[in-house]
Scaffold this motif. Structure first.
Motif, PDB file in Angstrom:
ATOM      1  N   THR A   4      -0.052   2.308   5.255  1.00 22.52           N
ATOM      2  CA  THR A   4      -0.394   3.161   6.445  1.00 22.52           C
ATOM      3  C   THR A   4      -1.341   2.886   7.213  1.00 22.52           C
ATOM      4  O   THR A   4      -1.593   2.940   8.394  1.00 22.52           O
ATOM      5  CB  THR A   4      -0.541   4.605   6.075  1.00 22.52           C
ATOM      6  OG1 THR A   4      -1.607   4.697   5.058  1.00 22.52           O
ATOM      7  CG2 THR A   4       0.512   5.394   5.403  1.00 22.52           C
ATOM      8  N   GLN A   5      -2.418   2.102   6.596  1.00 21.79           N
ATOM      9  CA  GLN A   5      -3.655   1.528   7.408  1.00 21.79           C
ATOM     10  C   GLN A   5      -3.161   0.141   7.877  1.00 21.79           C
ATOM     11  O   GLN A   5      -3.619  -0.321   9.019  1.00 21.79           O
ATOM     12  CB  GLN A   5      -4.817   1.171   6.286  1.00 21.79           C
ATOM     13  CG  GLN A   5      -5.381   2.517   6.015  1.00 21.79           C
ATOM     14  CD  GLN A   5      -6.254   2.340   4.628  1.00 21.79           C
ATOM     15  OE1 GLN A   5      -6.157   1.527   3.879  1.00 21.79           O
ATOM     16  NE2 GLN A   5      -7.578   3.000   5.008  1.00 21.79           N
ATOM     17  N   PRO A   8      -0.166   1.178  11.147  1.00 20.31           N
ATOM     18  CA  PRO A   8      -0.468   2.385  11.449  1.00 20.31           C
ATOM     19  C   PRO A   8       0.960   2.964  12.353  1.00 20.31           C
ATOM     20  O   PRO A   8       1.143   4.161  12.185  1.00 20.31           O
ATOM     21  CB  PRO A   8      -1.393   2.408  12.241  1.00 20.31           C
ATOM     22  CG  PRO A   8      -1.930   1.029  12.628  1.00 20.31           C
ATOM     23  CD  PRO A   8      -1.171   0.253  11.599  1.00 20.31           C
TER      24      PRO A   8
END
Length: 88
Positions: A4-5, A8
């Protein structure tokens, strides 16, 4: 870094799902993806994370672009041309 980082907006994930995507289209998506990363993030770590997480074929155009991103990390930028390059 988690996925997710590293992705994004899900741009890399979506690019792997587009059938018949070209290398130029992947480069454009890669640029958008790179600009969407947080300022203090490690780009190389993000590339490695998405490559491992999505486990896509190496011959997919996005995999090729991501591999280029990893291989060009240590290159020094070329000198700017014109009067800006000669300015002291």
């Amino acid at each position: 870094m988690d996925i997710t980082q590293a992705d994004p907006k899900g741009l890399i994930r979506e690019s792997y799902q587009i059938e018949g995507i070209s290398l130029d289209e992947c480069r454009s998506i890669f640029m958008d993806w790179a600009l969407s990363l947080p300022v203090n993030s490690d780009d190389q770590e993000a590339i490695r994370t998405v490559l491992l997480a999505y486990n896509a074929p190496q011959d997919h155009p996005m995999s090729v672009v991501l591999a280029e991103g990893l291989s060009r990390a240590g290159e020094t930028p070329a000198r700017r041309g014109g009067w800006r390059g000669r300015r002291l």
